[in-house]
Design a protein around this motif. Structure first.
Motif, PDB file in Angstrom:
ATOM      1  N   ASP A 352      42.105  82.836  33.972  1.00 47.27           N
ATOM      2  CA  ASP A 352      43.121  81.865  33.931  1.00 47.27           C
ATOM      3  C   ASP A 352      43.304  81.236  35.305  1.00 47.27           C
ATOM      4  O   ASP A 352      43.288  79.816  35.389  1.00 47.27           O
ATOM      5  CB  ASP A 352      44.688  82.480  33.637  1.00 47.27           C
ATOM      6  N   ALA A 353      43.272  81.988  36.475  1.00 44.13           N
ATOM      7  CA  ALA A 353      43.109  81.231  37.681  1.00 44.13           C
ATOM      8  C   ALA A 353      42.109  80.235  37.830  1.00 44.13           C
ATOM      9  O   ALA A 353      42.097  79.180  38.399  1.00 44.13           O
ATOM     10  CB  ALA A 353      43.325  82.095  38.846  1.00 44.13           C
ATOM     11  N   LEU A 354      41.126  80.558  37.472  1.00 46.78           N
ATOM     12  CA  LEU A 354      39.572  79.796  37.712  1.00 46.78           C
ATOM     13  C   LEU A 354      39.660  78.575  36.679  1.00 46.78           C
ATOM     14  O   LEU A 354      39.360  77.544  37.051  1.00 46.78           O
ATOM     15  CB  LEU A 354      38.517  80.563  37.330  1.00 46.78           C
ATOM     16  N   SER A 355      40.305  78.912  35.599  1.00 44.96           N
ATOM     17  CA  SER A 355      40.383  77.633  34.651  1.00 44.96           C
ATOM     18  C   SER A 355      41.482  76.586  35.313  1.00 44.96           C
ATOM     19  O   SER A 355      41.259  75.328  35.009  1.00 44.96           O
ATOM     20  CB  SER A 355      40.925  78.116  33.303  1.00 44.96           C
ATOM     21  N   VAL A 356      42.631  77.105  36.141  1.00 46.57           N
ATOM     22  CA  VAL A 356      43.528  76.114  36.617  1.00 46.57           C
ATOM     23  C   VAL A 356      42.686  75.327  37.860  1.00 46.57           C
ATOM     24  O   VAL A 356      42.629  74.335  37.918  1.00 46.57           O
ATOM     25  CB  VAL A 356      44.606  76.849  36.941  1.00 46.57           C
ATOM     26  N   ALA A 357      42.012  76.061  38.411  1.00 46.53           N
ATOM     27  CA  ALA A 357      41.294  75.648  39.613  1.00 46.53           C
ATOM     28  C   ALA A 357      40.390  74.525  39.249  1.00 46.53           C
ATOM     29  O   ALA A 357      40.166  73.486  40.063  1.00 46.53           O
ATOM     30  CB  ALA A 357      40.269  76.757  40.303  1.00 46.53           C
ATOM     31  N   ARG A 363      47.468  70.462  34.333  1.00 44.85           N
ATOM     32  CA  ARG A 363      47.553  72.041  34.118  1.00 44.85           C
ATOM     33  C   ARG A 363      48.354  72.465  35.100  1.00 44.85           C
ATOM     34  O   ARG A 363      48.474  74.068  34.974  1.00 44.85           O
ATOM     35  CB  ARG A 363      46.200  72.599  33.442  1.00 44.85           C
ATOM     36  N   THR A 364      48.152  72.236  36.358  1.00 42.06           N
ATOM     37  CA  THR A 364      48.765  73.084  37.399  1.00 42.06           C
ATOM     38  C   THR A 364      50.188  72.701  37.479  1.00 42.06           C
ATOM     39  O   THR A 364      50.776  72.007  37.303  1.00 42.06           O
ATOM     40  CB  THR A 364      48.011  72.502  38.534  1.00 42.06           C
ATOM     41  N   SER A 365      50.947  73.884  38.178  1.00 44.55           N
ATOM     42  CA  SER A 365      52.114  73.705  38.516  1.00 44.55           C
ATOM     43  C   SER A 365      52.362  74.572  39.776  1.00 44.55           C
ATOM     44  O   SER A 365      51.460  75.477  40.181  1.00 44.55           O
ATOM     45  CB  SER A 365      53.156  74.318  37.461  1.00 44.55           C
ATOM     46  N   PRO A 366      53.339  74.716  40.570  1.00 43.17           N
ATOM     47  CA  PRO A 366      53.640  75.292  41.845  1.00 43.17           C
ATOM     48  C   PRO A 366      53.568  76.992  41.694  1.00 43.17           C
ATOM     49  O   PRO A 366      53.028  77.615  42.314  1.00 43.17           O
ATOM     50  CB  PRO A 366      55.001  75.018  42.378  1.00 43.17           C
ATOM     51  N   GLN A 367      53.739  77.280  40.340  1.00 44.42           N
ATOM     52  CA  GLN A 367      53.920  78.684  40.032  1.00 44.42           C
ATOM     53  C   GLN A 367      52.664  79.074  39.598  1.00 44.42           C
ATOM     54  O   GLN A 367      52.493  80.420  39.455  1.00 44.42           O
ATOM     55  CB  GLN A 367      55.171  79.001  39.022  1.00 44.42           C
ATOM     56  N   SER A 368      51.579  78.429  39.027  1.00 48.48           N
ATOM     57  CA  SER A 368      50.454  78.645  38.640  1.00 48.48           C
ATOM     58  C   SER A 368      49.520  79.308  39.648  1.00 48.48           C
ATOM     59  O   SER A 368      49.276  79.037  40.953  1.00 48.48           O
ATOM     60  CB  SER A 368      49.729  77.567  38.193  1.00 48.48           C
ATOM     61  N   PHE A 369      48.619  80.555  39.453  1.00 44.85           N
ATOM     62  CA  PHE A 369      47.889  81.064  40.274  1.00 44.85           C
ATOM     63  C   PHE A 369      46.549  80.141  40.081  1.00 44.85           C
ATOM     64  O   PHE A 369      46.098  79.993  39.016  1.00 44.85           O
ATOM     65  CB  PHE A 369      47.390  82.492  39.821  1.00 44.85           C
ATOM     66  N   ARG A 370      45.870  79.619  41.119  1.00 46.61           N
ATOM     67  CA  ARG A 370      45.128  78.667  41.140  1.00 46.61           C
ATOM     68  C   ARG A 370      43.835  78.795  41.929  1.00 46.61           C
ATOM     69  O   ARG A 370      42.959  77.679  42.173  1.00 46.61           O
ATOM     70  CB  ARG A 370      45.561  77.254  41.494  1.00 46.61           C
ATOM     71  N   SER A 371      43.742  80.044  42.655  1.00 45.81           N
ATOM     72  CA  SER A 371      42.586  80.067  43.338  1.00 45.81           C
ATOM     73  C   SER A 371      42.552  81.780  43.729  1.00 45.81           C
ATOM     74  O   SER A 371      43.297  82.522  43.417  1.00 45.81           O
ATOM     75  CB  SER A 371      42.748  79.722  45.019  1.00 45.81           C
ATOM     76  N   VAL A 372      41.357  81.795  44.071  1.00 43.20           N
ATOM     77  CA  VAL A 372      40.932  83.305  44.094  1.00 43.20           C
ATOM     78  C   VAL A 372      40.222  83.674  45.614  1.00 43.20           C
ATOM     79  O   VAL A 372      39.678  83.003  46.030  1.00 43.20           O
ATOM     80  CB  VAL A 372      39.832  83.874  43.174  1.00 43.20           C
ATOM     81  N   ALA A 435      37.115  82.780  47.291  1.00 38.30           N
ATOM     82  CA  ALA A 435      36.114  82.857  46.488  1.00 38.30           C
ATOM     83  C   ALA A 435      36.200  82.095  45.135  1.00 38.30           C
ATOM     84  O   ALA A 435      35.256  82.551  44.359  1.00 38.30           O
ATOM     85  CB  ALA A 435      36.265  84.590  45.686  1.00 38.30           C
ATOM     86  N   THR A 436      37.059  81.274  45.065  1.00 37.48           N
ATOM     87  CA  THR A 436      37.044  80.309  43.937  1.00 37.48           C
ATOM     88  C   THR A 436      35.812  79.496  43.693  1.00 37.48           C
ATOM     89  O   THR A 436      35.276  79.611  42.654  1.00 37.48           O
ATOM     90  CB  THR A 436      38.017  79.339  44.281  1.00 37.48           C
TER      91      THR A 436
END
Length: 500
Positions: A352-357, A363-372, A435-436
């Motif tokens: 999910d985090a990679l799909s946001v990235a 699709r992004t929001s301040p609460q979304s996990f968006r990087s690894v 690592a994203t």
């Protein structure tokens, strides 16, 4: 309106910014700088060579660490104020060389003196003038290795590396710091493996070369530097260059002045980027690079998985969550891997985090996990590794067999005694690796297991046995987007075709 440090492509898409760009002076416009740094092999034939030796002798003989004319003073500046593994690594060190060089002129009495640089892409062995152990040679200090060819790479100079600062895709500054900068410190060892590295005179030639490579890259065309519109007026410069660097309580430098070495009255005799490695660094059957278990840069195999305890998924902070990892990893001269075992829910969170990235901004929001991020926590250099002479390449999901080119897809960074010293001298010893980008290149099938591999690269005198212990290696997801860590608007990874 986005800041002026967006890439040229963004300027073209926006006519207002494109018009503003036409009024920005190009980096390197003032090439009439009075001080011209030359390569050591040329420098040692010049009259300034004697002035340099004289200055180093006098500064080392000065026993007052509070005196700017002492060698210890500049070592302490580096220990107390240096920037590593963060934004402005290159710019802070450019200013450091500027002030140190002024002191060399004052101590030597030679106003024409400027620092030479050591071009290890042409001469990968430390110049012999630095290796003579006689008591009268001020350039000598004990070192583990004299060759740095294992540290060399052409990756920072690849055509895809167009951005400059951290937090951007294909960014030059972190790549140049990752290699060759850090591994040169690691391989030479001794003082160079610590934050006290300026005690070794070769430090200054190394950093003059790093600064030269930065300038050569900036001038090579199609690059995106955070711009500044005036070398003499910070008020009309981009926000990236706001504020000042500190070198001592009474010694600062406005950041914007480090934008171009010419603004500090310095130029370089050679501003061509390396396009090949010296013969001893080429991975051929006739000249293999020494690796543990005879692995050369030509062929890499995934190391076996060690028997490490696993760590569980858990919240780390309000913006960070650990997905899993391993603990008690001890690094030796034998390559090793660790499975970062992920539960089904953790694997889904990673995907999910990679799909946001790599997905659309909607699709992004301040609460979304968006990087690894891969985290190495509680790192310590063991007694057997404190003197340096080695470093490790870090890979994620390295194939069981691949070649050097194929392995770059999985390359995460390096770790060695110098990197650990830099991480620990101002706080806890923790290293983080974005690592994203690496994981975004992998297929869903490849993400079923996440394996971290560490392969030691050692010089001729690399230590054997246990040298580094890592309390925990884990994989975290974060709400901070990888392109948000820099102060400028950046493209997402999907702009570079990194989706499957």
């Amino acid at each position: 309106m986005p800041p002026l440090s967006v890439r040229r492509r963004a300027f073209i898409r926006c006519s207002a910014l494109a018009a503003a760009y036409l009024n920005i002076p190009r980096i390197g416009f003032a090439q009439s700088a009075p001080y011209r740094r030359v390569e050591w092999q040329k420098f040692k034939t010049m009259p300034q060579y004697a002035s340099f030796i004289n200055a180093v002798k006098k500064m080392k003989a000065n026993t007052s660490a509070a005196s700017p004319s002492s060698w210890a003073y500049w070592t302490n500046v580096h220990v107390n104020y240096c920037l590593h593994g963060t934004s402005y690594f290159l710019a802070w060190h450019r200013g450091y060389l500027y002030y140190f060089e002024q002191r060399l002129r004052l101590v030597s009495g030679d106003n024409t003196l400027c620092l030479p640089y050591w071009d290890y892409y042409k001469y990968p062995k430390i110049p012999i003038e630095f290796t003579d152990p006689s008591a009268t040679n001020p350039l000598y200090v004990p070192r583990v290795n004299t060759s740095v060819f294992q540290a060399l790479t052409l990756s920072p100079f690849a055509s895809k590396v167009k951005n400059f600062q951290r937090g951007t895709v294909n960014a030059f500054e972190p790549q140049l710091e990752t290699a060759p900068h850090n591994p040169v410190h690691d391989l030479i060892g001794g003082e160079m493996a610590n934050m006290t590295s300026p005690r070794d005179p070769i430090f200054y030639l190394h950093h003059a070369n790093i600064d030269r490579l930065w300038q050569a890259w900036a001038l090579s065309g199609g690059k995106s530097m955070p711009v500044t519109s005036n070398p003499y007026n910070a008020a009309v410069s981009a926000s990236y260059w706001a504020n000042s660097f500190t070198y001592a309580s009474d010694l600062t430098l406005p950041r914007y002045k480090t934008y171009d070495p010419a603004w500090l009255n310095v130029s370089y005799a050679d501003l061509t980027l390396p396009t090949y490695l010296p013969p001893s660094a080429r991975a051929t059957p006739d000249s293999p690079i020494r690796r543990v278990q005879t692995q050369s840069l030509a062929v890499l195999t995934r190391p076996p998985v060690g028997n490490f305890a696993t760590t569980s998924a858990r919240p780390i902070s309000a913006t960070r969550r650990a997905l899993g990892g391993v603990s008690g990893m001890v690094l030796t001269d034998v390559p090793v891997s660790g499975h970062l075992r992920l539960s089904a829910s953790s694997l889904q969170s990673l995907q999910d985090a990679l799909s946001v990235a790599v997905g659309p901004s909607a699709r992004t929001s301040p609460q979304s996990f968006r990087s690894v991020v891969v985290v190495m926590d509680q790192i310590q250099v063991l007694s057997g590794g404190k003197n340096g002479g080695y470093f490790y390449h870090i890979y994620l999901n390295l194939p069981y067999v691949t070649d050097a080119i194929g392995a770059q897809k999985y390359f995460l960074g390096t770790v060695g005694p110098f990197e650990i010293a830099a991480a620990s001298h101002h706080g806890a010893a923790t290293l983080e690796y974005q690592a994203t980008e690496v994981l975004s290149r992998l297929s869903v099938f490849e993400l079923q297991e996440v394996t971290i591999s560490l392969l030691q690269v050692g010089g001729d005198n690399a230590p054997r046995g246990a040298v580094v212990k890592i309390g925990e290696v884990r994989i975290d997801i974060s709400t901070v987007a990888p392109w948000d860590s820099g102060p400028s608007t950046q493209e997402k990874y999907s702009d570079y075709g990194l989706t499957d």
